[in-house]
Design a protein around this motif. Structure first.
Motif, PDB file in Angstrom:
ATOM      1  N   GLY A  21       0.419 111.943  38.756  1.00 55.80           N
ATOM      2  CA  GLY A  21       1.374 110.723  38.732  1.00 55.80           C
ATOM      3  C   GLY A  21       0.490 109.417  39.410  1.00 55.80           C
ATOM      4  O   GLY A  21       0.261 109.938  39.630  1.00 55.80           O
ATOM      5  N   VAL A  33       5.498 109.226  40.738  1.00 59.54           N
ATOM      6  CA  VAL A  33       6.174 109.907  39.533  1.00 59.54           C
ATOM      7  C   VAL A  33       5.661 110.022  38.593  1.00 59.54           C
ATOM      8  O   VAL A  33       4.320 109.770  38.466  1.00 59.54           O
ATOM      9  CB  VAL A  33       6.506 108.349  39.862  1.00 59.54           C
ATOM     10  CG1 VAL A  33       7.460 108.071  37.488  1.00 59.54           C
ATOM     11  CG2 VAL A  33       7.893 107.705  40.729  1.00 59.54           C
ATOM     12  N   ARG A  35       5.772 109.776  34.658  1.00 56.88           N
ATOM     13  CA  ARG A  35       6.701 109.244  32.952  1.00 56.88           C
ATOM     14  C   ARG A  35       7.065 110.232  32.545  1.00 56.88           C
ATOM     15  O   ARG A  35       5.939 111.418  32.209  1.00 56.88           O
ATOM     16  CB  ARG A  35       6.197 108.020  32.799  1.00 56.88           C
ATOM     17  CG  ARG A  35       6.213 107.129  33.409  1.00 56.88           C
ATOM     18  CD  ARG A  35       6.148 106.183  32.666  1.00 56.88           C
ATOM     19  NE  ARG A  35       6.242 104.630  33.160  1.00 56.88           N
ATOM     20  CZ  ARG A  35       7.688 103.900  33.143  1.00 56.88           C
ATOM     21  NH1 ARG A  35       8.479 105.027  31.791  1.00 56.88           N
ATOM     22  NH2 ARG A  35       7.993 103.244  33.492  1.00 56.88           N
ATOM     23  N   PRO A  36       8.452 110.741  31.543  1.00 58.43           N
ATOM     24  CA  PRO A  36       8.171 112.115  29.923  1.00 58.43           C
ATOM     25  C   PRO A  36       6.886 111.954  29.798  1.00 58.43           C
ATOM     26  O   PRO A  36       6.907 113.019  29.105  1.00 58.43           O
ATOM     27  CB  PRO A  36       9.488 111.126  30.597  1.00 58.43           C
ATOM     28  CG  PRO A  36      10.284 110.916  30.336  1.00 58.43           C
ATOM     29  CD  PRO A  36       9.398 109.472  31.209  1.00 58.43           C
ATOM     30  N   GLN A  38       4.052 111.346  30.332  1.00 58.68           N
ATOM     31  CA  GLN A  38       2.781 111.696  31.047  1.00 58.68           C
ATOM     32  C   GLN A  38       2.691 113.420  31.343  1.00 58.68           C
ATOM     33  O   GLN A  38       2.280 114.068  30.543  1.00 58.68           O
ATOM     34  CB  GLN A  38       2.331 111.312  32.169  1.00 58.68           C
ATOM     35  CG  GLN A  38       2.098 109.103  32.124  1.00 58.68           C
ATOM     36  CD  GLN A  38       2.456 108.762  33.891  1.00 58.68           C
ATOM     37  OE1 GLN A  38       3.536 109.533  34.137  1.00 58.68           O
ATOM     38  NE2 GLN A  38       1.754 107.742  33.849  1.00 58.68           N
ATOM     39  N   SER A  62      11.722 118.648  29.767  1.00 65.13           N
ATOM     40  CA  SER A  62      11.492 116.796  29.613  1.00 65.13           C
ATOM     41  C   SER A  62      13.171 116.637  29.465  1.00 65.13           C
ATOM     42  O   SER A  62      13.458 115.279  29.699  1.00 65.13           O
ATOM     43  CB  SER A  62      10.559 116.511  28.875  1.00 65.13           C
ATOM     44  OG  SER A  62      11.186 117.276  27.392  1.00 65.13           O
ATOM     45  N   THR A  65      16.542 114.644  34.032  1.00 62.47           N
ATOM     46  CA  THR A  65      15.383 114.020  35.500  1.00 62.47           C
ATOM     47  C   THR A  65      15.246 114.253  36.760  1.00 62.47           C
ATOM     48  O   THR A  65      16.405 115.335  37.229  1.00 62.47           O
ATOM     49  CB  THR A  65      15.853 112.199  36.067  1.00 62.47           C
ATOM     50  OG1 THR A  65      15.277 111.625  34.368  1.00 62.47           O
ATOM     51  CG2 THR A  65      14.748 112.125  37.294  1.00 62.47           C
ATOM     52  N   LEU A  99      16.870 106.380  36.812  1.00 59.38           N
ATOM     53  CA  LEU A  99      15.702 106.875  35.862  1.00 59.38           C
ATOM     54  C   LEU A  99      15.352 107.252  34.419  1.00 59.38           C
ATOM     55  O   LEU A  99      16.535 107.830  34.418  1.00 59.38           O
ATOM     56  CB  LEU A  99      15.352 107.987  36.879  1.00 59.38           C
ATOM     57  CG  LEU A  99      15.139 107.508  38.264  1.00 59.38           C
ATOM     58  CD1 LEU A  99      14.880 108.670  38.745  1.00 59.38           C
ATOM     59  CD2 LEU A  99      14.233 105.835  38.579  1.00 59.38           C
ATOM     60  N   THR A 103      12.012 112.492  34.134  1.00 60.60           N
ATOM     61  CA  THR A 103      11.531 112.011  34.207  1.00 60.60           C
ATOM     62  C   THR A 103      11.295 112.895  36.085  1.00 60.60           C
ATOM     63  O   THR A 103      11.840 113.918  36.237  1.00 60.60           O
ATOM     64  CB  THR A 103      11.317 109.877  35.201  1.00 60.60           C
ATOM     65  OG1 THR A 103      11.539 109.703  34.348  1.00 60.60           O
ATOM     66  CG2 THR A 103      10.304 109.681  36.559  1.00 60.60           C
ATOM     67  N   VAL A 105       9.511 112.959  40.045  1.00 59.64           N
ATOM     68  CA  VAL A 105       9.451 112.441  41.408  1.00 59.64           C
ATOM     69  C   VAL A 105       9.409 113.512  42.472  1.00 59.64           C
ATOM     70  O   VAL A 105      10.527 114.473  42.640  1.00 59.64           O
ATOM     71  CB  VAL A 105      11.195 111.438  40.890  1.00 59.64           C
ATOM     72  CG1 VAL A 105      10.860 110.590  42.568  1.00 59.64           C
ATOM     73  CG2 VAL A 105      10.868 110.438  40.056  1.00 59.64           C
ATOM     74  N   ILE A 134       9.936 101.074  37.708  1.00 58.93           N
ATOM     75  CA  ILE A 134      10.392 103.033  36.844  1.00 58.93           C
ATOM     76  C   ILE A 134      12.003 103.117  36.550  1.00 58.93           C
ATOM     77  O   ILE A 134      12.607 103.595  35.642  1.00 58.93           O
ATOM     78  CB  ILE A 134      10.510 104.043  37.076  1.00 58.93           C
ATOM     79  CG1 ILE A 134      10.121 105.435  36.756  1.00 58.93           C
ATOM     80  CG2 ILE A 134      10.720 104.324  38.732  1.00 58.93           C
ATOM     81  CD1 ILE A 134      10.060 105.419  35.833  1.00 58.93           C
ATOM     82  N   CYS A 136      15.617 102.201  35.026  1.00 59.38           N
ATOM     83  CA  CYS A 136      15.900 101.502  33.985  1.00 59.38           C
ATOM     84  C   CYS A 136      16.964  99.759  34.082  1.00 59.38           C
ATOM     85  O   CYS A 136      16.803  99.429  32.997  1.00 59.38           O
ATOM     86  CB  CYS A 136      16.680 102.656  33.123  1.00 59.38           C
ATOM     87  SG  CYS A 136      15.382 103.879  32.154  1.00 59.38           S
TER      88      CYS A 136
END
Length: 143
Positions: A21, A33, A35-36, A38, A62, A65, A99, A103, A105, A134, A136
């Protein structure tokens, strides 16, 4: 308290987020972090194609979060470490809805976190999330 679905608990998940991350350091903590997109790319890239077909996941990891915390002995004695972890959990619980879904974290406390107030820790979390781009939406503590 964080809901069970929002907790990062497996050692492999922590390792994946920290190694693959992105991270942003602040005076009192470091936020890692993943991300989804990734996460999916990493999971699909690790196994061979024929192995992927045979090992379908039993649950959609997924979907939510998830957040994990690392508070080492360098932060202080057990009472101090638990206080820092509780503050970080409370602060992240309020930020999870901001977020992207899926994700992962990891929040790693540094030794100066021991003497920090919740407001200072919250400002560090917000600053790190802003640096990583990151969030939203504007959540608690955003200006």
């Amino acid at each position: 308290m964080l809901p069970t679905a929002a907790r990062l608990t497996r050692n492999q998940d922590f390792r994946l987020v920290v190694r693959r991350g992105r991270r942003a350091g602040r005076p009192r903590l470091v936020v890692h972090v993943l991300r989804p997109d990734q996460v999916r790319a990493r999971m699909s890239g690790e196994a061979e194609p024929e192995a992927q077909a045979n090992t379908a996941p039993t649950r959609d990891s997924s979907a939510s979060t998830r957040v994990g915390f690392v508070v080492s002995k360098a932060v202080g004695v057990a009472v101090v470490r638990h206080r820092v972890a509780r503050r970080l959990r409370h602060l992240m619980r309020d930020r999870i809805p901001d977020l992207p879904a899926g994700t992962l974290v990891v929040v790693r406390a540094l030794p100066p976190a021991a003497g920090a107030s919740s407001g200072e820790l919250g400002a560090d979390i917000d600053g790190a999330l802003k640096k990583l781009r990151i969030r939203c939406s504007d959540g608690p503590g955003s200006s």
